[in-house]
Write a protein that holds these residues in place. Sequence first.
Motif, PDB file in Angstrom:
ATOM      1  N   LEU A  75       0.846  -1.190   0.000  1.00  0.00           N
ATOM      2  CA  LEU A  75       0.000   0.000   0.000  1.00  0.00           C
ATOM      3  C   LEU A  75       0.880   1.238   0.000  1.00  0.00           C
ATOM      4  CD1 LEU A  75      -2.852   1.000  -0.007  1.00  0.00           C
ATOM      5  CD2 LEU A  75      -2.842   0.982   2.453  1.00  0.00           C
ATOM      6  N   PRO A 131      15.564   1.735   1.129  1.00  0.00           N
ATOM      7  CA  PRO A 131      15.572   1.421   2.562  1.00  0.00           C
ATOM      8  C   PRO A 131      14.243   0.902   3.098  1.00  0.00           C
ATOM      9  CG  PRO A 131      15.508   3.782   2.248  1.00  0.00           C
ATOM     10  CD  PRO A 131      15.643   3.188   0.899  1.00  0.00           C
ATOM     11  N   THR A 132      13.125   1.209   2.437  1.00  0.00           N
ATOM     12  CA  THR A 132      11.843   0.925   3.089  1.00  0.00           C
ATOM     13  C   THR A 132      11.117  -0.301   2.551  1.00  0.00           C
ATOM     14  OG1 THR A 132      10.720   2.406   1.561  1.00  0.00           O
ATOM     15  CG2 THR A 132      11.410   3.340   3.645  1.00  0.00           C
ATOM     16  N   ARG A 134      11.722  -3.325   2.410  1.00  0.00           N
ATOM     17  CA  ARG A 134      11.740  -4.608   3.115  1.00  0.00           C
ATOM     18  C   ARG A 134      10.733  -4.629   4.268  1.00  0.00           C
ATOM     19  NH1 ARG A 134      14.742  -3.584   7.614  1.00  0.00           N
ATOM     20  NH2 ARG A 134      15.906  -1.636   7.494  1.00  0.00           N
ATOM     21  N   LEU A 135      10.058  -3.505   4.477  1.00  0.00           N
ATOM     22  CA  LEU A 135       9.070  -3.438   5.550  1.00  0.00           C
ATOM     23  C   LEU A 135       7.806  -4.180   5.147  1.00  0.00           C
ATOM     24  CD1 LEU A 135       9.454   0.342   6.242  1.00  0.00           C
ATOM     25  CD2 LEU A 135      10.441  -1.516   7.558  1.00  0.00           C
ATOM     26  N   GLY A 137       3.554  -4.645   5.059  1.00  0.00           N
ATOM     27  CA  GLY A 137       2.517  -3.783   4.513  1.00  0.00           C
ATOM     28  C   GLY A 137       2.198  -2.509   5.276  1.00  0.00           C
ATOM     29  N   ASP A 138       1.789  -2.628   6.533  1.00  0.00           N
ATOM     30  CA  ASP A 138       1.307  -1.458   7.271  1.00  0.00           C
ATOM     31  C   ASP A 138       2.415  -0.440   7.459  1.00  0.00           C
ATOM     32  OD1 ASP A 138      -0.809  -3.064   7.452  1.00  0.00           O
ATOM     33  OD2 ASP A 138      -0.632  -3.490   9.584  1.00  0.00           O
ATOM     34  N   TYR A 139       3.583  -0.919   7.847  1.00  0.00           N
ATOM     35  CA  TYR A 139       4.700  -0.016   8.081  1.00  0.00           C
ATOM     36  C   TYR A 139       5.090   0.699   6.807  1.00  0.00           C
ATOM     37  CZ  TYR A 139       5.766  -1.544  12.825  1.00  0.00           C
ATOM     38  OH  TYR A 139       5.735  -1.773  14.163  1.00  0.00           O
ATOM     39  N   ALA A 141       3.149   1.420   4.325  1.00  0.00           N
ATOM     40  CA  ALA A 141       2.128   2.428   4.042  1.00  0.00           C
ATOM     41  C   ALA A 141       2.410   3.698   4.835  1.00  0.00           C
ATOM     42  CB  ALA A 141       0.741   1.883   4.375  1.00  0.00           C
ATOM     43  N   ILE A 142       2.730   3.535   6.105  1.00  0.00           N
ATOM     44  CA  ILE A 142       2.965   4.685   6.973  1.00  0.00           C
ATOM     45  C   ILE A 142       4.222   5.442   6.548  1.00  0.00           C
ATOM     46  CG2 ILE A 142       3.817   5.143   9.283  1.00  0.00           C
ATOM     47  CD1 ILE A 142       0.910   5.232   9.271  1.00  0.00           C
ATOM     48  N   VAL A 143       5.263   4.709   6.152  1.00  0.00           N
ATOM     49  CA  VAL A 143       6.497   5.380   5.728  1.00  0.00           C
ATOM     50  C   VAL A 143       6.251   6.193   4.465  1.00  0.00           C
ATOM     51  CG1 VAL A 143       8.768   4.966   4.755  1.00  0.00           C
ATOM     52  CG2 VAL A 143       8.130   3.871   6.852  1.00  0.00           C
ATOM     53  N   PHE A 145       3.471   7.478   3.579  1.00  0.00           N
ATOM     54  CA  PHE A 145       2.700   8.643   4.019  1.00  0.00           C
ATOM     55  C   PHE A 145       3.634   9.723   4.566  1.00  0.00           C
ATOM     56  CE2 PHE A 145       1.134  10.886   7.689  1.00  0.00           C
ATOM     57  CZ  PHE A 145       0.059  11.555   7.156  1.00  0.00           C
ATOM     58  N   GLY A 146       4.578   9.291   5.423  1.00  0.00           N
ATOM     59  CA  GLY A 146       5.533  10.244   5.990  1.00  0.00           C
ATOM     60  C   GLY A 146       6.343  10.916   4.905  1.00  0.00           C
ATOM     61  N   PHE A 147       6.721  10.151   3.888  1.00  0.00           N
ATOM     62  CA  PHE A 147       7.490  10.709   2.769  1.00  0.00           C
ATOM     63  C   PHE A 147       6.701  11.817   2.073  1.00  0.00           C
ATOM     64  CE2 PHE A 147       8.083  10.516  -1.862  1.00  0.00           C
ATOM     65  CZ  PHE A 147       9.371  10.994  -1.932  1.00  0.00           C
TER      66      PHE A 147
ATOM     67  N   ILE B  48      -3.869  -0.877  11.728  1.00  0.00           N
ATOM     68  CA  ILE B  48      -3.628   0.522  12.062  1.00  0.00           C
ATOM     69  C   ILE B  48      -4.953   1.234  11.930  1.00  0.00           C
ATOM     70  CG2 ILE B  48      -2.380   2.622  11.493  1.00  0.00           C
ATOM     71  CD1 ILE B  48      -0.257   0.924  10.220  1.00  0.00           C
ATOM     72  N   ARG B 105      -5.236  -7.968   4.838  1.00  0.00           N
ATOM     73  CA  ARG B 105      -4.954  -6.796   5.675  1.00  0.00           C
ATOM     74  C   ARG B 105      -5.013  -5.501   4.881  1.00  0.00           C
ATOM     75  NH1 ARG B 105       0.212  -8.139   9.156  1.00  0.00           N
ATOM     76  NH2 ARG B 105      -0.082  -6.036   9.940  1.00  0.00           N
ATOM     77  N   LEU B 106      -4.706  -5.590   3.595  1.00  0.00           N
ATOM     78  CA  LEU B 106      -4.782  -4.396   2.755  1.00  0.00           C
ATOM     79  C   LEU B 106      -6.210  -3.850   2.742  1.00  0.00           C
ATOM     80  CD1 LEU B 106      -2.792  -2.870   0.991  1.00  0.00           C
ATOM     81  CD2 LEU B 106      -3.605  -4.171  -0.950  1.00  0.00           C
ATOM     82  N   LEU B 109      -6.961  -2.072   5.990  1.00  0.00           N
ATOM     83  CA  LEU B 109      -6.235  -0.804   6.069  1.00  0.00           C
ATOM     84  C   LEU B 109      -6.929   0.256   5.216  1.00  0.00           C
ATOM     85  CD1 LEU B 109      -3.723   0.147   7.471  1.00  0.00           C
ATOM     86  CD2 LEU B 109      -2.409  -0.388   5.459  1.00  0.00           C
ATOM     87  N   PHE B 246       0.740   7.783  16.070  1.00  0.00           N
ATOM     88  CA  PHE B 246       1.155   6.489  15.531  1.00  0.00           C
ATOM     89  C   PHE B 246       2.671   6.388  15.537  1.00  0.00           C
ATOM     90  CE2 PHE B 246       2.514   3.713  12.138  1.00  0.00           C
ATOM     91  CZ  PHE B 246       1.888   2.556  12.531  1.00  0.00           C
ATOM     92  N   TYR B 288       7.636  13.120  11.552  1.00  0.00           N
ATOM     93  CA  TYR B 288       7.625  12.169  10.432  1.00  0.00           C
ATOM     94  C   TYR B 288       9.001  11.537  10.248  1.00  0.00           C
ATOM     95  CZ  TYR B 288       3.275  14.570   9.214  1.00  0.00           C
ATOM     96  OH  TYR B 288       2.030  15.123   9.236  1.00  0.00           O
ATOM     97  N   MET B 291       9.668   9.011  12.815  1.00  0.00           N
ATOM     98  CA  MET B 291       8.879   7.812  12.517  1.00  0.00           C
ATOM     99  C   MET B 291       9.536   6.976  11.425  1.00  0.00           C
ATOM    100  SD  MET B 291       4.984   7.842  11.279  1.00  0.00           S
ATOM    101  CE  MET B 291       5.303   8.528   9.664  1.00  0.00           C
ATOM    102  N   ILE B 292       9.962   7.649  10.331  1.00  0.00           N
ATOM    103  CA  ILE B 292      10.556   6.902   9.225  1.00  0.00           C
ATOM    104  C   ILE B 292      11.842   6.231   9.687  1.00  0.00           C
ATOM    105  CG2 ILE B 292      11.650   7.144   6.958  1.00  0.00           C
ATOM    106  CD1 ILE B 292       9.615   9.282   6.299  1.00  0.00           C
ATOM    107  N   ILE B 295      11.071   3.270  11.944  1.00  0.00           N
ATOM    108  CA  ILE B 295      10.505   2.132  11.214  1.00  0.00           C
ATOM    109  C   ILE B 295      11.581   1.449  10.386  1.00  0.00           C
ATOM    110  CG2 ILE B 295       8.954   1.505   9.347  1.00  0.00           C
ATOM    111  CD1 ILE B 295       6.923   3.380  10.418  1.00  0.00           C
ATOM    112  N   VAL B 296      12.475   2.255   9.787  1.00  0.00           N
ATOM    113  CA  VAL B 296      13.476   1.652   8.915  1.00  0.00           C
ATOM    114  C   VAL B 296      14.544   0.925   9.726  1.00  0.00           C
ATOM    115  CG1 VAL B 296      15.319   2.172   7.278  1.00  0.00           C
ATOM    116  CG2 VAL B 296      13.093   3.204   6.986  1.00  0.00           C
TER     117      VAL B 296
END
Lengths: 384, 311
Positions: A75, A131-132, A134-135, A137-139, A141-143, A145-147, B48, B105-106, B109, B246, B288, B291-292, B295-296
Amino acid sequence: MLKRIPRYSPFKDKEKFSAIFSENVKYFYVVLFVLAFFIPVFIPNKYVIHTFISVMLYMVLALGLNIIPGFTGLLDLGYVGFYAIGAYTAATMTYHLGTLGPPWGFLSSFWFILPIAALNGALWGILLGVPTLRLTGDYFAIVTFGFASLVELIIINEMWLTRGPMGIIMDHKPVMNLAFMYPLTKHFFAEPIRFTLVGDAPFFYILLSIVIITIIIMNRLEDSRLGRAWFAIREDEIAAECSGINIMKYKVIAFAISASFGGLAGSVFAFWFMFTSPESFKFWESILILCMVVLGGMGSIPGVILGALVLTSLTEVVRELLDPWPDLVQARFLVFGVILIVMMRFKPAGLIPLSRVKREMGSRDKSIIDAMNESFYKFKSGKG
Amino acid sequence: MVFDQLIGNFKLGIDYAIEQLINGINIGGIYALIAVGYTMVYGIIELINFAHGEIYMLGAYMAFTFYVMLHLPFPIAVLLSIFTCMLLGILLEFVAYRPLRNAPRLAALITAIGASLFLQNLALIIWGGIPKSFPEQTLPDFFQSPIITIHGNANISLLQYNIFFITVFLMLGLHLLITRTKIGTAMRACAQDKTTASLMGINVNRVITFTFAVGSSLGAVAGILAGLYYNIIKHTIGYVAGVKAFAAAVLGGIGNVPGAMLGGFVLGIAETFGAGYISSPYRDGIAYAVMILVIVFRPSGILGRKQTVKV
């Protein structure tokens, strides 16, 4: 844990319709584009052409986004970020390089900026993707969004580059000479129609050709080795990896291609709208495009085209209906929220689902599955 | 130019730092309250709940409506607001999420995003686009006046003190609820394994409803506190606060309640210090970026455990 119980579907005929449709989709495209070609000729109404241009712009965007949730099953909530990057590539290049003089004039021309914007989109897609991706699905999507939010913040705050909230005004439109069309039409009309730069007409044809090229590319991608790898990743990532698919590589390629279409559409938008400001690239734009993909059917190319057509027209209709209440125009997104919820609840595979997805999500009636299966392979192998 | 600004900012001294710290703790407390709702829902149904930020926004609007428009006493308005948001959370789970419990899950979401979009624009339609604020005399004067003064410059008013106090109090209550009561045990069991929990006689649906109710009421409290603290209620506050919360939940390790509290405070302090010392237009960007990066580089968060993928 619990198996989903198959629901009884009283609408068997609909499934037949979609089977017939998916077999004859090529002719459908041809008819559609022949019709589309003559829209500026028969309906030279400025508003209608404007609406059709935005429909086609969203078609390109939705087809580009479709690669991520539709083909690879991730996503992407930050697609508007690439759209904004493309638009600002075009806008900043014309604004900062447009005054350089004769030998460098090409730097601010539409035809030079178009591929540059697509490449810039792809570059940022790779930079975000490596970098992202390999995350899970949900994570992911959030990354994304942050971008997109970071892109928006940078556009608003880096005044020296983007002029911030003031936006950039473009000073020229691309030139497209369609005078050669004149002999074709003079037999049909009493008055000759001037194809050279009448209102938005050149943009209509530029976008029409971009849409056609996009659809061809998407169809080829879907059937290629690349597309098969994406579908494998979408179905089961671990199984795909065990079968020797380099998941990261294919995901990054998907992300880069998707982002480059976003960048391309962005630069076209900048040149067409002639004014680029952060207001056009709010987060909800991403959701609108996602909504198109979901409504049409994730992964299904005709579905996504239909979704873009329906939702962009719906936006215009809702805007017209809400005209007496200017406060509520912004609230039209409510409709899209309802569409997302209702679609996921009752028709998660979309209006024109992929046969593969339909088999997973829809009816479990074996005869229909077999029929779909057969028609799917017939269609794909070109025998049908 | 940026470096001059940086050096100038550092010269502002210890009072400024303490003020930033206090602001950070307050904002962090609000984030922590929202983050707990995210983390509990994620812990149990792995979703989420994007609409949670909207519940926070509606909490503030509800309190405003009951207090200013319907002229109810403030404490009753607050309680009614919390109750309405609780019902709203339950309704949301029932209408939007429950039918998709076993879907991909998609799909869940996307439904959550749709619900968020719906609620936000519903608020825009009901209350209009003009920001609302609580009137001056909502809280008695002594809430606003400074009670602690450090170095003559850094002031802590009772309201700020109360946000921290209320946050910690609610967190403590939540901790006791989760660790000491029967329903809390059931929640932890469901978070561990829903199927096995249901085999042990736990009504999983009821536990999930309860989780949504608790999370939503904490979100509503956060909304009211933020409404009083910032004195601005708008239909868009939910989505920014929701994403930051979040981020806080991720920072602490999603699914982990103490982690969400810690993450909220850390993020709030990081944000105010970033805004004060680095660049205030990028205030939201800091959240943000944190968060990134988390997460990474450390998706399991500060307090979370690293999970292995099961085939």
